[in-house]
Design a protein around this motif. Structure first.
Motif, PDB file in Angstrom:
ATOM      1  N   MET A 170       1.140  13.774   5.999  1.00 48.30           N
ATOM      2  CA  MET A 170       1.069  13.483   4.575  1.00 48.30           C
ATOM      3  C   MET A 170       1.022  11.967   4.385  1.00 48.30           C
ATOM      4  N   LEU A 171       0.538  11.540   3.231  1.00 47.16           N
ATOM      5  CA  LEU A 171       0.650  10.146   2.841  1.00 47.16           C
ATOM      6  C   LEU A 171       2.029   9.967   2.226  1.00 47.16           C
ATOM      7  N   GLY A 172       2.945   9.396   2.973  1.00 45.13           N
ATOM      8  CA  GLY A 172       4.325   9.258   2.521  1.00 45.13           C
ATOM      9  C   GLY A 172       4.692   7.807   2.324  1.00 45.13           C
ATOM     10  N   GLN A 173       5.295   7.490   1.169  1.00 39.76           N
ATOM     11  CA  GLN A 173       5.662   6.106   0.870  1.00 39.76           C
ATOM     12  C   GLN A 173       7.015   6.053   0.186  1.00 39.76           C
ATOM     13  N   ALA A 174       7.914   5.246   0.724  1.00 38.06           N
ATOM     14  CA  ALA A 174       9.187   4.982   0.060  1.00 38.06           C
ATOM     15  C   ALA A 174       8.959   3.928  -1.005  1.00 38.06           C
ATOM     16  N   VAL A 175       9.558   4.114  -2.187  1.00 42.33           N
ATOM     17  CA  VAL A 175       9.381   3.168  -3.288  1.00 42.33           C
ATOM     18  C   VAL A 175      10.740   2.669  -3.748  1.00 42.33           C
ATOM     19  N   GLY A 176      10.787   1.399  -4.149  1.00 42.29           N
ATOM     20  CA  GLY A 176      12.026   0.802  -4.613  1.00 42.29           C
ATOM     21  C   GLY A 176      12.245   0.953  -6.094  1.00 42.29           C
ATOM     22  N   SER A 177      11.221   1.466  -6.796  1.00 41.44           N
ATOM     23  CA  SER A 177      11.303   1.687  -8.235  1.00 41.44           C
ATOM     24  C   SER A 177      10.524   2.939  -8.578  1.00 41.44           C
ATOM     25  N   LEU A 178      10.964   3.655  -9.610  1.00 42.12           N
ATOM     26  CA  LEU A 178      10.275   4.881 -10.016  1.00 42.12           C
ATOM     27  C   LEU A 178       8.981   4.600 -10.766  1.00 42.12           C
ATOM     28  N   GLU A 179       8.879   3.461 -11.419  1.00 41.82           N
ATOM     29  CA  GLU A 179       7.799   3.247 -12.374  1.00 41.82           C
ATOM     30  C   GLU A 179       6.388   3.417 -11.803  1.00 41.82           C
ATOM     31  N   PRO A 180       6.020   2.764 -10.699  1.00 41.79           N
ATOM     32  CA  PRO A 180       4.637   2.949 -10.222  1.00 41.79           C
ATOM     33  C   PRO A 180       4.329   4.401  -9.855  1.00 41.79           C
ATOM     34  N   ALA A 181       5.293   5.079  -9.247  1.00 44.39           N
ATOM     35  CA  ALA A 181       5.066   6.462  -8.840  1.00 44.39           C
ATOM     36  C   ALA A 181       4.943   7.389 -10.042  1.00 44.39           C
ATOM     37  N   LEU A 182       5.701   7.105 -11.104  1.00 42.76           N
ATOM     38  CA  LEU A 182       5.648   7.943 -12.301  1.00 42.76           C
ATOM     39  C   LEU A 182       4.281   7.891 -12.972  1.00 42.76           C
ATOM     40  N   ASP A 183       3.569   6.798 -12.789  1.00 45.14           N
ATOM     41  CA  ASP A 183       2.238   6.685 -13.385  1.00 45.14           C
ATOM     42  C   ASP A 183       1.224   7.583 -12.691  1.00 45.14           C
ATOM     43  N   GLU A 184       1.555   8.061 -11.485  1.00 45.97           N
ATOM     44  CA  GLU A 184       0.593   8.839 -10.706  1.00 45.97           C
ATOM     45  C   GLU A 184       1.034  10.277 -10.440  1.00 45.97           C
ATOM     46  N   ALA A 185       2.323  10.496 -10.298  1.00 46.07           N
ATOM     47  CA  ALA A 185       2.809  11.812  -9.861  1.00 46.07           C
ATOM     48  C   ALA A 185       2.616  12.875 -10.944  1.00 46.07           C
ATOM     49  N   SER A 186       2.191  14.053 -10.513  1.00 48.24           N
ATOM     50  CA  SER A 186       2.143  15.201 -11.427  1.00 48.24           C
ATOM     51  C   SER A 186       3.199  16.240 -11.063  1.00 48.24           C
ATOM     52  N   LEU A 187       3.860  16.052  -9.916  1.00 45.32           N
ATOM     53  CA  LEU A 187       4.964  16.907  -9.478  1.00 45.32           C
ATOM     54  C   LEU A 187       6.161  16.005  -9.213  1.00 45.32           C
ATOM     55  N   ILE A 188       7.307  16.336  -9.788  1.00 41.54           N
ATOM     56  CA  ILE A 188       8.522  15.534  -9.614  1.00 41.54           C
ATOM     57  C   ILE A 188       9.666  16.459  -9.227  1.00 41.54           C
ATOM     58  N   VAL A 189      10.386  16.086  -8.193  1.00 38.58           N
ATOM     59  CA  VAL A 189      11.576  16.824  -7.781  1.00 38.58           C
ATOM     60  C   VAL A 189      12.770  15.893  -7.874  1.00 38.58           C
ATOM     61  N   CYS A 190      13.781  16.289  -8.645  1.00 38.59           N
ATOM     62  CA  CYS A 190      15.040  15.557  -8.724  1.00 38.59           C
ATOM     63  C   CYS A 190      16.046  16.295  -7.853  1.00 38.59           C
ATOM     64  N   ALA A 191      16.469  15.651  -6.786  1.00 42.44           N
ATOM     65  CA  ALA A 191      17.345  16.304  -5.810  1.00 42.44           C
ATOM     66  C   ALA A 191      18.465  15.357  -5.406  1.00 42.44           C
ATOM     67  N   THR A 192      19.227  14.915  -6.402  1.00 43.63           N
ATOM     68  CA  THR A 192      20.334  14.005  -6.159  1.00 43.63           C
ATOM     69  C   THR A 192      21.639  14.652  -6.610  1.00 43.63           C
ATOM     70  N   THR A 193      22.733  14.022  -6.268  1.00 45.19           N
ATOM     71  CA  THR A 193      24.036  14.447  -6.796  1.00 45.19           C
ATOM     72  C   THR A 193      24.535  13.431  -7.817  1.00 45.19           C
ATOM     73  N   SER A 194      23.626  12.718  -8.444  1.00 45.98           N
ATOM     74  CA  SER A 194      24.008  11.714  -9.424  1.00 45.98           C
ATOM     75  C   SER A 194      24.658  12.367 -10.642  1.00 45.98           C
ATOM     76  N   PRO A 195      25.769  11.827 -11.130  1.00 41.23           N
ATOM     77  CA  PRO A 195      26.401  12.384 -12.330  1.00 41.23           C
ATOM     78  C   PRO A 195      25.720  11.947 -13.620  1.00 41.23           C
ATOM     79  N   THR A 196      24.848  10.934 -13.537  1.00 36.38           N
ATOM     80  CA  THR A 196      24.159  10.412 -14.723  1.00 36.38           C
ATOM     81  C   THR A 196      22.655  10.432 -14.485  1.00 36.38           C
TER      82      THR A 196
END
Length: 297
Positions: A170-196
């Protein structure tokens, strides 16, 4: 009785087959052929949780025993006991954390196949732990996803999962910010244990699977994103009790649909949020598939 390792359990639960088995369990449940009471959730000292999740059909009965310790590694430990319904004979003991990871990702896959406006687009995974990895595998296997962005509070973990994606071609890239990826992604998975909330905006035609928050006081998805999406959940009873993303957004529950109903409706347009909190039905589906693959009659 077969006692299966993590590797053996995973080999018995390919994502696409598991998604199809989950759909069949939902159909059987609608016909009254499957029973699964609400899970028992007991708080433990230090913020940990004990969960007991039974389910049964005319052939198999299962009980999953899980502990969640957010600050431990691994944070989730568990077992799935599989037995014959008619006699109680123990057939298998499946590795519970593997079952949880794979059936959760398979439920998200089934939801994406059913609901996503653009299921062939790039994937953004927020959270680089076990669920992030399992969703990466599931979406590649079931949707043919070939491009993925990874965002995590730990850059090291994001880089490791992106490297794993590249190992899978796959074309895999780690990103330091959500913004550039949000402009392109059509599928989003939230898989954190963040309380906020960590996802504060999303594209208009995105499919979002939110799987990390499992308590009413936890939320990964911001309330504005929730309110502007068509809302679906794995089960209504579980979501009403535990889906902090929806509870904190103050949603109108008359506008929230369960996945079982969505399987028989036209695909919605616009942004879709699928919230999953887990259910013993999905563990029963995993047990069905595993026992079938083992050839146990």
């Amino acid at each position: 009785m077969r006692i299966l390792s993590a590797e053996e359990t995973a080999a018995l639960l390919p994502y696409q087959a598991l998604a199809a088995t989950i759909a069949q369990v939902l159909a059987d449940h609608a016909q009254g052929r499957v029973s699964a009471p609400e899970r028992l959730v007991m708080p433990l000292p230090g913020g940990a949780t004990l969960l007991l999740m039974p389910a049964a059909d005319p052939t198999l009965t299962i009980t999953k025993l899980v502990t969640v310790h957010p600050h431990a590694r691994p944070s989730v430990r568990g077992e799935v006991w599989v037995m014959r319904t008619d006699s109680g004979e123990r057939l298998a003991l499946l590795e519970g954390s593997v079952v949880t990871a794979r059936r959760t990702a398979a439920v998200s896959l089934l939801a994406a196949q059913t609901l996503a406006p653009n299921p062939s687009g790039p994937l953004l995974i927020i959270g680089a732990g076990t669920q992030g990895k399992s969703h990466l595998e599931a979406f590649q296997e079931g949707l043919g996803t070939d491009k993925v962005y990874i965002y995590s509070r730990s850059r090291e973990h994001a880089e490791a999962l992106a490297s794993y994606a590249r190992q899978r071609r796959m074309l895999g890239q780690a990103v330091g910010s959500l913004e550039p990826a949000l402009d392109e992604a059509s599928l989003i998975v939230c898989a954190t244990t963040s309380p906020t909330p960590v996802l504060l905006r999303a594209p208009d035609r995105a499919f979002i699977a939110a799987v990390g928050a499992y308590r009413p006081e936890m939320a990964e998805v911001g309330p504005e994103v929730v309110r502007q999406a068509a809302l679906y959940v794995d089960t209504l009873e579980g979501a009403r009790a535990e889906a902090g993303d929806l509870l904190q957004a103050g949603v109108d529950w008359n506008q929230v649909q369960p996945l079982a109903r969505a399987l028989h409706q036209p695909k919605p347009g616009g942004r879709v949020l699928f919230k999953s909190v887990g259910h013993a039905l999905w563990d029963l589906a995993a047990a069905r598939l595993a026992i079938s693959s083992l050839g146990i009659q």
